[in-house]
Design an enzyme around this catalytic site. Structure first.
Site, PDB file in Angstrom:
ATOM      1  N   GLN B 264       0.827  -1.197   0.000  1.00  0.00           N
ATOM      2  CA  GLN B 264       0.000   0.000   0.000  1.00  0.00           C
ATOM      3  C   GLN B 264       0.865   1.251   0.000  1.00  0.00           C
ATOM      4  O   GLN B 264       1.678   1.441   0.901  1.00  0.00           O
ATOM      5  CB  GLN B 264      -0.896   0.006   1.228  1.00  0.00           C
ATOM      6  N   GLU B 285      -5.294   9.621   6.915  1.00  0.00           N
ATOM      7  CA  GLU B 285      -6.338   9.626   5.897  1.00  0.00           C
ATOM      8  C   GLU B 285      -7.535  10.491   6.297  1.00  0.00           C
ATOM      9  O   GLU B 285      -8.241  11.030   5.445  1.00  0.00           O
ATOM     10  CB  GLU B 285      -6.805   8.185   5.690  1.00  0.00           C
ATOM     11  N   PRO B 336     -10.453   5.456  -2.541  1.00  0.00           N
ATOM     12  CA  PRO B 336      -9.517   4.648  -1.754  1.00  0.00           C
ATOM     13  C   PRO B 336      -8.059   5.039  -2.021  1.00  0.00           C
ATOM     14  O   PRO B 336      -7.750   5.729  -2.980  1.00  0.00           O
ATOM     15  CB  PRO B 336      -9.778   3.221  -2.231  1.00  0.00           C
ATOM     16  N   ARG B 337      -7.191   4.537  -1.132  1.00  0.00           N
ATOM     17  CA  ARG B 337      -5.801   4.967  -1.138  1.00  0.00           C
ATOM     18  C   ARG B 337      -5.079   4.703  -2.448  1.00  0.00           C
ATOM     19  O   ARG B 337      -4.314   5.548  -2.929  1.00  0.00           O
ATOM     20  CB  ARG B 337      -5.053   4.258  -0.006  1.00  0.00           C
ATOM     21  N   ASP B 338      -5.266   3.506  -2.997  1.00  0.00           N
ATOM     22  CA  ASP B 338      -4.520   3.176  -4.212  1.00  0.00           C
ATOM     23  C   ASP B 338      -4.885   4.130  -5.349  1.00  0.00           C
ATOM     24  O   ASP B 338      -4.011   4.596  -6.089  1.00  0.00           O
ATOM     25  CB  ASP B 338      -4.733   1.698  -4.612  1.00  0.00           C
TER      26      ASP B 338
END
Ligand SMILES: Cc1cc2nc3c(=O)[nH]c(=O)nc-3n(C[C@H](O)[C@H](O)[C@H](O)COP(=O)(O)OP(=O)(O)OC[C@H]3O[C@@H](n4cnc5c(N)ncnc54)[C@H](O)[C@@H]3O)c2cc1C
Lengths: 247, 670
Positions: B264, B285, B336-338
């Site tokens: 990640q 986040e 989302p993070r990706d």
């Protein structure tokens, strides 16, 4: 900037130590203090000398490993930070910086700037817990409401990272702020009440056994604490101890 | 060896309960005769050690720091998920299960994730009983916040220090058992190998980091809870000492390593400022709830900002490109993070990065400050508030929400983020891959277990925020203590495992030989020199976007760095003393092997999924044009690698992933 460093070097707990001078050049003001130490160590390794041993891990001010006494102050000249959060912009070109380990009878030096803080471990083993087994059948987390105020105060006490700056700063090497914070966290929560009497007695007894000094209320510990743990915690611990001795 | 995931039969919601009812147990009197080694005392290892000791096993726990409480879990900021549904917003075990499988881009094992969701609520009960001071509302009940990728509010938190508080909880439970003599704690000790007897894990070789002494420790089972391997990139948000050694050593002794390429890269970290940089700092986040991400629209403005002729605040709204809001109108800044990380890279690669290195984008709170300020003015009944008044009121709210993060940012960057937008860039943060384990959390070495971030776990190809803490504590408090009994039930008559055997001799010799090599090698370059080179290859070629050519080059380059390392590395000092350079040398030697397997795994996986983005596998047309393209037909499996000497020779074993309770869909955030 270019700096002169006076650093405590000590081979191991048995050997005698001494201050040694080093020069570092081209240090950026954006570096953290420990990155400056990395530069020094890289320089030493490349010159075939032994690098300076120092404790560090998370490098964001929360693990409590780093523990340098810089120019006569635990974690150096900035406030509310650990050594790893101290930045070189706090210093000037040409400065001489003195770097020593945290000093206290209860924190023997292991090597160079690394000290043994296992006395803190033993104090917590003496009662810094609530006796509840893991079962999956504990009562629902919301079964006992806790006022926001008490929860926030408990959280403030629990913020302690156990670095030992309070001890290193205190002229008596007292651990009252640390132990006060631990005792307070539980004293402020209903879950902590059942064992309150034994907890405070046992933790304080262990603290004395470890050779920490007395508190003479100078308040220096609060000033140097990287997490802003308040002196109120010491007062609360004293009250708890008083209550316990009456039982 | 064929991979058997040992997932129990039956409907998903009954599997764990039925399984627990049938599992072998060890009676309390017999537990006293059984020893368990736990390597690592983070949330996973700490909770496991405490619980196993409460049950009556003799536990020996190991950590390289000077206290269990300093494990890297201490640094977790944002929170921990649990399906409590305290907010009454429709949360449930199933919903948490579903969100986690979808968030992981359908690359995790369904049965494990369901169990995780099932025990999540117990974690919160347990922690509160231990005295963990979670945030509460004015009614005295527990408060929640939201994290990316989900539609409910299920995250429990303790200010910005949730990991610290949870770890202190597990640590206090450990302390109680240390005081009772049920846990023997080995601080400042590093596990350097596992010892197998008759194919079973029966002990470890560890180095006392203070004296340098090499020690033998035996047990009936070994649990590895040593955390993730993000430091293979040199720069990451992990602690400086975070390492893969324990996990890699068991891999070399027979434990398969699964999905190493699932990593990640977290979108909001403080950018690199120079070559001396030792680590990267995460900005939680939670900031994306209120911060808007942008770069300038026009190249002239980018250059003017880099040269100091303009400030970001000089740019008007229509001179800014809020690229996440532009590309993903439905989720905006909360993709989302990706997805968020790749989008930042895309802009910076196109030349729009806003700092000297060209690798930074803005995270701007001005709109939030204005919005909160106006709201406060209304609440406080202030008529016609001035712009300054609104800003003042708004900043107060932002401070209450994120004060500690803003302070951290200001200390590092020396700029006031209330007045100037933050600069951020993605950084390596978490590793979803790890040691392969079955439903019991046992590796392919009998009697060797792996828990927490070190295993390949429940997060598939992408982990959702606040789920790592949940998984670590689920493994340690509620899963392993049951499943390990099933194995140990066969050991009640074994008796103490002796350490004066050829197996221990051999393992110890291997460890000592390697240490002697480092100390005696006549090299000229520091360990960090090689670690940084490895990190650069990993970041450039096995980072946020990967392709066949780059991955092949990476494999060759890592091999070359590894060969140079073994010839030229210089480790000062001696073996019989505290020697941090020697510790690092051993860890980097392992990263240099793991890195190559990582690239090999990424090369094999010719699809894009979660944090693994293959440039060859993107949607070519339609609404999703340019987005990651998963390939369920060919790649719905766990890649478990068997060690065969050189990393390049590792053999692939596939565990097919079956989705019976969730329909496989493309993730869309448009
Ligand atoms: C900055 C940051 C913020 C995060 N925030 C969140 C969050 O808000 N929510 C969330 O869910 N997750 C978060 N995460 C992720 C989460 O913190 C980790 O995944 C999790 O804590 C890992 O726990 P662990 O017990 O598996 O390992 P760790 O906590 O890393 O513990 C590893 C342990 O193993 C020991 N060890 C390692 N190697 C050896 C060896 N060879 N010999 C002996 N001991 C060894 C160490 O001493 C340590 O005790 C965050 C991560 C980071 C980096």
């Amino acid at each position: 900037m270019n700096l002169t460093l006076k650093i405590w070097r000590q081979k191991d707990s048995q050997s005698k130590g001494q201050m040694v001078d080093y020069k570092v050049t081209d240090i950026s003001e954006h570096m953290s203090f420990l990155e400056m130490m990395d530069v020094l160590n890289e320089q030493l390794v490349n010159a075939g000398e032994e690098p300076v041993a120092f404790d560090h891990d998370c490098r964001e001010g929360i693990c409590g490993m780093c523990s340098m006494y810089i120019n006569g102050e635990a974690h150096g000249p900035d406030r509310g930070v650990t050594t790893c959060q101290l930045h070189m912009r706090m210093f000037k070109d040409g400065d001489t910086i003195t770097i020593e380990p945290f000093r206290a009878a209860a924190f023997p030096v292991i090597k160079d700037l690394v000290v043994d803080r296992s006395s803190f471990e033993r104090i917590q083993q003496a009662g810094g817990y609530i006796s509840v087994n893991t079962s999956g059948n504990t009562q629902d987390a919301n079964a006992i409401p806790i006022s926001k105020h008490a929860a926030d105060e408990a959280m403030d006490a629990a913020t302690c990272i156990g670095c030992g700056a309070c001890v290193a700063t205190c002229k008596n090497s007292s651990a009252m702020l640390f132990v006060g914070a631990k005792v307070s966290q539980y004293a402020l929560l209903p879950q902590g009440q059942v064992e309150a009497v034994d907890r405070v007695k046992n933790m304080v007894a262990q603290m004395d056994l470890e050779g920490f000094g007395n508190c003479t209320n100078t308040g220096a510990c609060e000033v140097e604490c990287p997490k802003g743990i308040s002196l109120d915690n010491i007062a609360r611990m004293n009250r708890e101890l008083m209550k316990a001795s009456l039982k | 060896m064929a991979l058997d995931s040992r997932v129990p039969q039956g409907p998903i919601k009954d599997k764990w309960t039925d399984y627990k009812n049938k599992i072998n147990l060890v009676n309390p009197a017999n537990k006293r005769h059984i020893d368990v080694i736990v390597v690592g005392t983070g949330l996973a290892g700490g909770s496991a050690a405490a619980t196993l000791a409460e049950l009556g096993y003799n536990v020996k726990a190991f950590a390289y720091q000077d206290s269990p409480r300093r494990a890297h879990s201490i640094a977790a900021q944002g929170g921990i998920n649990a399906a409590k549904n305290y907010q009454g917003d429709g949360d449930s075990t199933y919903r948490l299960f579903y969100d986690t499988v979808k968030g992981g881009d359908y690359r995790s094992r369904e049965a494990n994730v369901y169990r995780l969701a099932e025990v999540s609520a117990n974690i919160i009960d347990q922690c509160v009983a231990q005295g963990v001071p979670f945030a509460r509302d004015y009614g005295g009940l527990l408060d929640n916040r939201s994290f990316g990728g989900v539609l409910v509010s299920r995250t429990f938190y303790a200010k910005g220090q949730t990991g610290q508080q949870l770890l202190l909880g597990a640590y206090s439970a450990m302390n109680r058992q240390i005081a009772r003599g049920k846990i023997e704690m080995f601080n400042r000790h590093e596990m350097l190998d596992v010892v197998k007897v008759d194919g079973k894990a029966r002990g470890i070789i560890a180095r006392n980091l203070v004296t340098g002494e090499i020690e033998r420790h035996s047990a009936h089972a070994v649990v590895v809870a040593s955390g993730g391997y993000g430091n293979v990139y040199f720069l990451s948000t992990n602690a400086m000492g975070s390492n893969a050694t324990a996990a890699w050593k068991i891999h070399k002794k027979g434990a398969y390593f699964a999905n190493p390429c699932y990593t990640q890269i977290h979108p909001t970290c403080i950018p690199r400022s120079g070559d001396y940089q030792s680590k990267l700092t995460l900005m939680s986040e939670s900031l994306r709830n209120d911060g808007r991400i942008w770069v300038p629209k026009n190249m002239e403005d980018v250059l003017a900002i880099r040269e100091g002729r303009k400030k970001p605040t000089d740019l008007s709204e229509d001179e800014r490109d809020y690229y996440l809001e532009r590309r993903y109108p439905a989720f905006g800044n909360l993709v989302p993070r990706d997805v968020a990380s790749r989008a930042a890279k895309e802009r910076c690669d196109a030349g729009y990065g806003v700092n000297a290195t060209g690798e930074a984008v803005y995270l701007d709170f001005a709109s939030a400050i204005e919005r909160y300020g106006k709201e406060q003015a209304k609440i406080q009944n202030i008529q016609n508030p001035s712009k300054e008044k609104i800003t003042e009121l708004g900043e107060k709210i932002v401070e209450a929400k994120y004060g500690n993060l803003f302070q951290m940012y200001e200390k590092i960057v020396d700029e006031n983020p209330y007045k100037m937008p933050m600069m951020i860039y993605p950084a390596t943060h978490y590793t979803m891959g790890g040691v392969w384990v079955d439903y019991n959390l046992m590796t392919t070495i009998p009697g060797c277990y792996c828990i927490g971030e070190a295993n390949f776990s429940d997060h598939g190809a992408n982990r959702l925020g606040a789920s790592a803490l949940m998984q670590g504590l689920a493994d340690g408090y509620f899963v392993l203590p049951y499943t390990i009994g099933d194995y140990l039930a066969n050991d009640i008559r074994t008796g103490k495992i002796p350490t004066d055997t050829p197996e221990f001799d051999e393992a110890e010799k291997e460890v000592k030989d390697r240490i002697d090599f480092f100390i005696n090698n006549n090299g000229t370059k520091s360990v960090d020199y090689f670690h940084k080179r490895l990190g650069k290859v990993m970041w450039d070629k096995v980072g946020m976007a990967r392709n066949e050519k780059g991955l092949k080059e990476a494999m060759a380059e890592i091999k070359a760095i590894r060969e140079a390392f073994w010839k030229e590395v210089k480790v000062p000092g001696s073996a019989n003393e505290m020697n941090p350079e020697l510790e690092k040398a051993g860890r980097v030697a392992d990263f240099l092997e793991l890195g190559e397997l990582f690239a090999k795994d990424a090369l094999m996986r010719e699809e894009s999924c979660g944090g693994h983005f293959r440039e060859e596998s993107v949607e070519l047309e339609g609404e999703q044009k340019g987005e990651a393209k998963r390939n369920d037909k060919d790649f719905a499996f766990v890649a478990a690698w068997e060690y065969k000497g050189e990393p390049a020779d590792a053999v692939l074993h596939k565990e097919a992933l079956e989705f019976k309770d969730i329909e496989l869909k493309q993730r869309s955030y448009k």
